[in-house]
Each structure stands twice: as structure tokens, then as C-alpha cells.
Design a protein around this motif. Structure first.
Motif, PDB file in Angstrom:
ATOM      1  N   THR A   1      43.148  26.467  33.318  1.00 40.40           N
ATOM      2  CA  THR A   1      43.830  26.908  34.469  1.00 40.40           C
ATOM      3  C   THR A   1      44.625  28.307  34.340  1.00 40.40           C
ATOM      4  OG1 THR A   1      44.337  24.735  35.604  1.00 40.40           O
ATOM      5  CG2 THR A   1      45.714  26.496  36.194  1.00 40.40           C
ATOM      6  N   ALA A   2      45.126  28.375  33.048  1.00 40.79           N
ATOM      7  CA  ALA A   2      45.681  29.812  32.537  1.00 40.79           C
ATOM      8  C   ALA A   2      44.965  30.777  32.569  1.00 40.79           C
ATOM      9  CB  ALA A   2      46.496  29.502  31.268  1.00 40.79           C
ATOM     10  N   ALA A   3      43.539  30.503  31.905  1.00 43.30           N
ATOM     11  CA  ALA A   3      42.619  31.707  31.699  1.00 43.30           C
ATOM     12  C   ALA A   3      42.223  32.253  33.123  1.00 43.30           C
ATOM     13  CB  ALA A   3      41.410  31.295  30.992  1.00 43.30           C
ATOM     14  N   ARG A   4      41.832  31.356  34.018  1.00 43.02           N
ATOM     15  CA  ARG A   4      41.455  31.607  35.334  1.00 43.02           C
ATOM     16  C   ARG A   4      42.559  32.387  36.131  1.00 43.02           C
ATOM     17  NH1 ARG A   4      36.866  29.461  37.542  1.00 43.02           N
ATOM     18  NH2 ARG A   4      35.836  27.766  36.015  1.00 43.02           N
ATOM     19  N   LEU A   5      43.736  32.033  35.903  1.00 44.11           N
ATOM     20  CA  LEU A   5      44.850  32.683  36.638  1.00 44.11           C
ATOM     21  C   LEU A   5      45.097  34.087  36.078  1.00 44.11           C
ATOM     22  CD1 LEU A   5      47.434  29.833  37.175  1.00 44.11           C
ATOM     23  CD2 LEU A   5      46.329  31.306  39.014  1.00 44.11           C
ATOM     24  N   ALA A   6      44.813  34.298  34.873  1.00 45.27           N
ATOM     25  CA  ALA A   6      45.216  35.604  33.948  1.00 45.27           C
ATOM     26  C   ALA A   6      44.068  36.342  34.455  1.00 45.27           C
ATOM     27  CB  ALA A   6      45.227  35.337  32.535  1.00 45.27           C
ATOM     28  N   VAL A   7      42.856  36.079  34.598  1.00 43.33           N
ATOM     29  CA  VAL A   7      41.747  37.279  34.982  1.00 43.33           C
ATOM     30  C   VAL A   7      42.119  37.426  36.507  1.00 43.33           C
ATOM     31  CG1 VAL A   7      39.481  37.154  35.826  1.00 43.33           C
ATOM     32  CG2 VAL A   7      40.166  36.220  33.638  1.00 43.33           C
TER      33      VAL A   7
END
Length: 474
Positions: free
Chosen positions: A16-22
């Protein structure tokens, strides 16, 4: 740019964190422990290394999609991943059967089963998995790829198109155990039931739709990451760091703060406060104090107290791994099945003259008395000839160890969500009745397992980025 606070550094939380950061958000992960990965850990001793959580990945497309959507380097350039073939070996001592099934080959599986159980066994097996495919097609999107709908009637009914041969089955859908008995029978039915039990699901209580789990394995294969599955967790963590996700370890969350009727940040155990525009809970939401916020009923998992856990033994063996050894063996025994993992991976052993073997079994939470280590060794000996003579040492991995790594009470391990049984095998939705609070990881829709937890990343990120209009991944 919104500020997103993520609780926990498990696989679903990091996805989730990686997708939100992108998507342009400023994301910080708060983890009470000292490392990332949750249950996907690694134990090392005297040159031997063992996975402490899942040993294989099913539905690898989930993580391939994560890496495609979050950076230029695809998954295969970040980890060395190989398909296990044969996919699984079944040992049924009480039936005198020892059969290895090839990976992702319908015809090869049928031929192997005909040889082990007699002509026609492969056709019956593939017929059951064909009906499981129908259940998969009917529920794949709402169960795995879309936010959980408010109207869950479509997932409450069992989608498995059972053969109805008796008055009993005309009155209600069959359990998975009844499917195994009536449509396969004998040792062949035990193969189906045992594959489902390995997920921590009771075939006598599960709906026929549980057959989608072995269907997924046979269709999409079982994959191993060289260096151990911990390497996958490391790759996801590194991708998060590439996307400027911040990690704060040793940061236990005491409360989710609310303001103006929505989630507004965190209170940490050291008394410090964290402001956030949205909060993602990547752990079992029941771990947060009840006074933290007015929990809606649907925000708490509805599973009962009989959640499964795992007990394992890490075995250090003298002598080389024999050529042709199958990576995964299921030993079926009345009252207890064990899974034996024997990876062909130099990173797991001190040299070519030794072998690292992991033995696991499903057990209840909170204790190991019902599954003593000597019983695991006894059953593992059915899969590893000369085990006792080769054994240098063994180390137990208990539900208490799982609880220490994940925080889950009693070391509970969530199983994948299933359609049927009136919706009782579903998990809470990724949104809650508290605006700005989202649930990710194995304790949220669509449930446990590496692939399912990873799917929550796409769901939660879509809900935060697109809002209520989000209808699922494409």
C-alpha cells in the motif's frame, strides 16, 4: 500531496505504501518491531537459513503488478524467482500412495493421478478443478480485485457448482469435505481436503468454493524466491525506499486520533503525536485499543476464536539434498498433516554437503501442546528418508514466535477470504465507518496469504487516490 500514516510494515502495508508514494503522497510507516516484512521473516543458525513464514508464493502476478506500477525495474530484476516443478508431492501412508504432481500442467497432473489411484482419477480431479474454475470466474473480481461491496449477497452464496446427488445436498450447498468425498472419494479426496487444510481452513466447515485454492495453485503455479521468501520482503521494502517512503521502527501505535469526525493521525507509545490526512491500518485492527476510536462493527474481523496458527521445525541435516528432490511435500495423516519444504537453494545451507528443511503444521492459536515436535519429526520422516540419521539439530518455531513477529494474538495466521457460508469467511472492508481510516494486510479484504495481502495494496491505494468512485484494479 497528502500525509499518509501506515501502521505496520507487513507485506500488505508496504504494498500500500509503495503505491501511495507513487501517486504523490508523503507516506510514513510506523512499525512496533525492529524490521519489515511481518510474518515473512528468516531464521539463521550455523550457516543454515529458514523462512519463518510463507515458503512459496501463489499468484505471483500480484507482485509483478506492484513492481510494474511502482517503478521501472520489474519484479524479476529484483528477485530471482523460480516455479516449483513438480509443484507438490503427496504422501498418504494410510493409502500407500506417494505421488508428485507437475506444476501448471492439467494433463500431467491427470496422468500422475491415474498412475497413483487408477484410471479415471485424473479425469475426476480435473472435473472438480473445472468446477472450481467456474467458482473462480464468478467471484474473482468481487472477491479479489474490487472493494468489498456493501451488498455482499453475491459473495454470501457458494459459487461452487456442486453435483447434487442426494437430498442432503439439495437442501444446502456441500462443504469442501463433502465435495472431496462425493466427487473424488478415498485417497484422491484426501488430496483435495489436505491441500485446503494447509491454508488453515477446516474442510468440514468450509464451503465447496474452497476448491479455488488448489485450482489457483495448479493454474498459476507455486513460486520460490531464491535466497528465501524474505528476499521478496526485502525487495518490496527497497521499492518503498526508492519511492521515498519513510520507515520508523520501534514505534508502537497507541491510538488512532480523530478530528472533525475523521482519522487525523496517530498517538505513539512514547507520547509523540503524528498528524496525517489518512491512516492505513496494516495490522489486525483488534490490536488497536478499543478506546482509540469508535470502532464500527464492520471494522473488526468477524472470525471466531478458533483462528489457526502454525507450528514449525527448522531441520539442519548432514548430507547433500538428493537430486530430483521435490521442493514441497504434503504428508497426510489422520488428525495432522505436515508440509515439508526442501528448497534447492545454496543460500539456505552452509555448503553442498548439508540440507535445510522446514516442516510446518496448522495448529490452534496460543499453544503447541497438541502438536509436539517429535510428532512433526515422525511425519516428516515419511518425506525425508533417513531423517533421524541425518539430523544435526532442530529448532521449533511456535505460535508464540509468530505473535512476537506480527503481534497477532496467539500467533493467529489469517487464511484467504472465501465466498459462501453466508459471508462468514469474508474479512472487513478496506474502508471503515471512520472517514480517512483504511484497512490493509491479511486481516482485511481479501484476507491472508502473500498474494491476498498484496492485493490490499492496490485496493487501499485506489480508494485513497480515486475515492468512492474506485471500482477495482483493471
Amino acid at each position: 500531496m497528502a500525509r499518509i500514516a501506515v501502521i505496520g510494515a507487513g507485506m500488505g502495508a508496504m504494498a500500500t505504501a509503495a503505491r501511495l508514494a507513487v501517486a504523490g503522497h508523503r507516506v510514513t510507516v510506523y512499525e512496533r518491531g525492529t524490521t519489515y516484512g511481518g510474518a515473512v521473516g528468516r531464521y539463521e543458525r550455523e550457516g543454515f537459513a529458514f523462512d519463518t513464514g510463507p515458503g512459496l508464493l501463489h499468484l505471483p502476478a500480484v507482485y509483478r503488478d506492484l513492481f510494474v506500477k511502482t517503478g521501472k525495474r520489474p519484479l524479476e530484476t529484483c528477485v530471482d524467482m523460480a516455479q516449483a516443478d513438480p509443484a507438490v508431492r503427496h504422501v498418504l501412508p494410510h493409502h500407500g500412495v506417494d505421488v508428485a504432481l507437475p506444476g501448471a500442467s492439467r494433463g500431467g497432473v491427470a496422468a500422475a493421478l491415474d498412475g497413483a489411484f487408477g484410471q479415471g482419477a485424473g479425469e475426476r480431479w480435473n472435473a472438480v478443478l473445472g468446477r472450481a474454475r467456474d467458482a473462480w470466474d464468478a467471484t474473482r473480481r468481487p472477491l479479489l480485485e474490487e472493494p468489498l461491496p456493501a451488498d455482499r449477497r453475491a459473495l454470501a452464496a457458494d459459487p461452487y457448482p456442486a453435483l447434487r446427488r442426494s437430498g442432503l445436498l439439495r437442501r444446502r450447498p456441500p462443504t469442501l469435505a463433502e465435495v472431496a468425498d462425493r466427487e473424488l472419494g478415498g485417497g484422491l479426496g484426501e488430496l483435495l481436503a489436505g491441500r485446503v487444510r494447509a491454508y488453515g481452513i477446516d474442510p468440514g466447515r468450509a464451503p465447496g468454493s474452497a476448491a479455488v485454492l488448489p485450482y489457483m495453485e495448479q493454474t498459476f503455479g507455486s513460486w520460490y524466491v531464491r535466497g528465501g521468501m524474505r528476499a521478496l520482503a526485502t525487495a518490496v521494502h527497497e521499492r518503498c525506499r526508492e519511492r521515498k517512503v519513510e520507515f520508523v521502527f520501534g514505534a508502537e501505535v497507541r491510538e488512532v486520533r480523530t478530528a472533525g469526525g475523521r482519522a487525523a493521525g496517530l498517538l505513539l507509545a512514547d507520547g509523540s503525536e503524528v498528524a496525517a490526512d489518512s491512516v492505513v491500518c496494516g495490522i489486525d485492527p483488534r490490536l488497536l485499543p478499543a478506546a482509540s476510536l469508535p470502532w464500527p462493527r464492520e471494522a473488526v474481523p468477524a472470525r471466531g476464536p478458533d483462528l489457526p496458527s502454525r507450528i514449525g521445525l527448522f531441520l539442519a541435516l548432514r548430507g547433500a539434498r538428493p537430486p530430483g528432490t521435490v521442493h514441497r511435500t504434503l504428508v497426510h495423516s489422520p488428525g495432522l498433516d505436515v508440509t515439508v519444504l526442501r528448497p534447492d537453494d545454496p543460500a539456505t545451507r552452509p555448503d553442498a554437503d548439508h540440507e535445510a528443511v522446514t516442516v510446518t503444521a496448522v495448529c490452534g492459536t496460543g499453544g503447541t501442546a497438541a502438536v509436539p515436535p517429535h510428532r512433526l519429526l515422525e511425519l516428516a520422516g515419511q518425506a525425508v528418508p533417513g531423517l533421524r540419521e541425518r539430523l544435526l539439530w532442530h529448532e521449533a518455531h511456535t505460535p508464540a514466535d509468530i505473535e512476537a513477529a506480527t503481534g497477532a494474538p496467539g500467533g493467529a495466521v489469517p487464511a484467504p477470504a472465501l465466498a459462501g457460508d453466508g459471508g462468514r469467511l469474508l474479512y472487513p472492508a478496506n474502508t471503515t465507518a471512520v472517514p480517512g481510516l483504511y484497512l490493509a494486510g491479511g486481516w482485511a479484504h481479501p484476507g491472508g496469504g502473500l498474494a491476498h495481502a498484496g492485493m490490499t495494496g492496490a485496493l487501499v491505494a485506489g480508494l485513497i487516490v480515486e475515492g468512492a468512485e474506485f471500482r477495482g484494479s483493471q
